[in-house]
Design an enzyme around this catalytic site. Structure first.
Site, PDB file in Angstrom:
ATOM      1  N   ARG A   1      57.816 -28.092   8.409  1.00 28.10           N
ATOM      2  CA  ARG A   1      56.462 -28.458   7.854  1.00 28.10           C
ATOM      3  C   ARG A   1      56.500 -28.468   6.421  1.00 28.10           C
ATOM      4  O   ARG A   1      56.336 -29.322   5.318  1.00 28.10           O
ATOM      5  CB  ARG A   1      55.166 -28.138   8.532  1.00 28.10           C
ATOM      6  CG  ARG A   1      53.886 -28.717   7.656  1.00 28.10           C
ATOM      7  CD  ARG A   1      53.627 -29.897   7.845  1.00 28.10           C
ATOM      8  NE  ARG A   1      52.176 -30.237   7.292  1.00 28.10           N
ATOM      9  CZ  ARG A   1      51.777 -31.337   7.132  1.00 28.10           C
ATOM     10  NH1 ARG A   1      52.578 -32.552   7.278  1.00 28.10           N
ATOM     11  NH2 ARG A   1      50.555 -31.689   6.928  1.00 28.10           N
TER      12      ARG A   1
ATOM     13  N   CYS B   1      38.089 -33.129  17.447  1.00 28.30           N
ATOM     14  CA  CYS B   1      36.753 -32.885  17.342  1.00 28.30           C
ATOM     15  C   CYS B   1      35.978 -33.416  18.365  1.00 28.30           C
ATOM     16  O   CYS B   1      35.392 -32.358  19.222  1.00 28.30           O
ATOM     17  CB  CYS B   1      36.330 -33.463  15.937  1.00 28.30           C
ATOM     18  SG  CYS B   1      37.035 -32.721  14.439  1.00 28.30           S
TER      19      CYS B   1
ATOM     20  N   VAL C   1      43.484 -30.654   7.981  1.00 29.49           N
ATOM     21  CA  VAL C   1      42.412 -29.971   7.174  1.00 29.49           C
ATOM     22  C   VAL C   1      43.084 -29.300   5.716  1.00 29.49           C
ATOM     23  O   VAL C   1      42.755 -29.625   4.707  1.00 29.49           O
ATOM     24  CB  VAL C   1      41.575 -29.317   7.945  1.00 29.49           C
ATOM     25  CG1 VAL C   1      40.485 -28.354   7.115  1.00 29.49           C
ATOM     26  CG2 VAL C   1      40.860 -30.106   9.373  1.00 29.49           C
TER      27      VAL C   1
END
Length: 421
Positions: A36, A257, A13
């Site tokens: 990352r 989700c 996201v």
């Protein structure tokens, strides 16, 4: 120059959001994972949501793992995961820790926007007190909040961030206007300003609850039709000729989700003294599909006189959806574990999945090159294009002379597999 926006969390996201804003204005992209950050600085996104070229186009984006770099921002957007724990209860730990990080940088006049999926009330009841405690500032006097639920669909190259209409909200009328204008600057599909933060939170959590229930219905129908000896896909195609029939398909319901969000809503409902029945019934059906699939596979093997204890089965696909490296909350693992309980040796092959991630998250060592003629059963669990391109003959070649091919995703014709969901 405009003060920078800070994006907290650079996953599926946060990264697309940081890149899109970073094309137009200063952005500080923050993540606690230093590895990352190093990879992104080198132009590599392990989620495959953003290309190296797109990262390079975000000329105003600064990537950091140092929270001290957040101090210059005046708008903070929190995009951290909101998982569930082993008991299927909401785990707000990442959200609370992110709020503490923002709280240490918060100044008078700043706006904090949350995108993480939560139950209605979480922003103002759980996050705001943390911001106040850490910063020493007062909500809606010194600082303000907004909520704009994420709608990222991992692996979907047709519906990118700017192409998906964005719901926005704010803790005051002026904040709502500011938040809406902020997103409108990058969302070409337009925005929708909700009446309140709680309305926006509720809208997000029911989007996926609705999908979960519809898939649960089709899964239950598949179980019924299987007992009747009727092909579910054939039924759905026939019913789909009506203009208002909803095109849901049976399957394993995982991901960050659909398999998680309903538990946030039911948790809040139960805290208010209401025990949801329909939502939890759908969850029970979907959470039980891994065991059902494994059971069907074992029955099919027994019908072919295949010795189950000590048999070998190849599972094709581990990610929670096709053509995507996302392993979060994949329910393929339920099939693997259930088969293992029957005494079956299970190999898993997935060209999209990260081997280190599969080992770390699920203790599964992926097989890079499955051996031909070595398996008593083959389960096509994820509809990767790579498996479709191989063709059914190549997939059957993994099996012994007598084997079972279970096509969970209806990737091939009804006569090309031995078993379909």
């Amino acid at each position: 120059m405009q003060a920078p926006i800070a994006i907290i969390g650079l996953g599926y996201v946060g990264l697309p959001l940081a890149v899109e804003f970073g094309k137009h204005r200063p952005v500080v992209g923050f993540d606690i994972n230093a590895a990352r950050i190093d990879a992104l600085r080198a132009g590599r996104d392990s989620t495959l949501e953003v290309t190296g070229e797109e990262l390079a186009q975000a000329r105003h984006l600064t990537l950091t793992a140092d929270s001290a770099d957040l101090a210059a921002a005046t708008i903070y957007i929190v995009t951290v995961p909101t998982p569930i724990d082993a008991h299927k209860r909401p785990d707000l730990t990442p959200l609370i820790k992110a709020s503490e990080t923002v709280g240490r940088a918060l100044k008078r006049g700043d706006i904090v926007i949350y995108e993480s999926t939560v139950y209605p009330g979480a922003t103002e009841e759980d996050c705001v007190p943390v911001l106040e405690r850490i910063s020493g500032l007062r909500f809606n006097t010194d600082f303000f909040c907004g909520y704009s639920p994420e709608r990222i669909n991992p692996g979907d190259k047709a519906h990118r961030l700017p192409d998906i209409r964005k719901v926005t909200s704010g803790s005051t009328a002026a904040t709502a206007e500011a938040v809406d204008a902020l997103y409108a600057s990058i969302i070409t599909a337009g925005t929708y300003k909700a009446q309140s933060i709680r309305v926006a939170e509720a809208a997000k959590v029911i989007e996926n609850t609705q999908r979960d229930l519809n898939i649960a219905l089709v899964n239950e129908l598949a179980i019924i039709f299987n007992r009747m000896g009727i092909d579910t896909e054939a039924v759905l195609k026939a019913a789909g000729t009506k203009w208002n029939f909803l095109p849901f398909r049976p399957g394993l319901v995982g991901g960050h989700c659909i398999g998680v969000d309903p538990y946030y809503l039911t948790h809040k409902a139960e805290a208010l003294g209401y025990h949801p029945q329909v939502i939890l019934a759908g969850r029970r059906i979907n959470d039980g599909m891994g065991a059902y699939v494994a059971g069907q596979m074992v029955k099919a093997m027994l019908r072919r006189r295949i010795q189950v204890d000590g048999a070998r089965v190849l599972v094709l696909g581990l990610t929670f959806k096709e053509n995507c490296p996302d392993l979060r909350n994949t329910r393929v693992v339920d099939v693997v574990r259930e088969l293992a309980d029957y005494g079956i040796a299970v190999d898993v092959h997935d060209p999209w999945a990260d081997a280190a991630g599969a080992r770390h998250e699920y203790g599964i060592d992926l097989v890079a090159d499955p051996q031909e003629g070595a398996y008593d059963g083959v389960i096509l669990a994820v509809a990767h294009d790579a498996f479709r391109a191989q063709g059914v003959a190549a997939l059957r070649a993994y099996g012994r002379e007598v084997h079972v091919l279970y096509d969970l995703k209806h990737l091939f014709g009804v006569d090309e597999s031995d078993l379909r969901l």
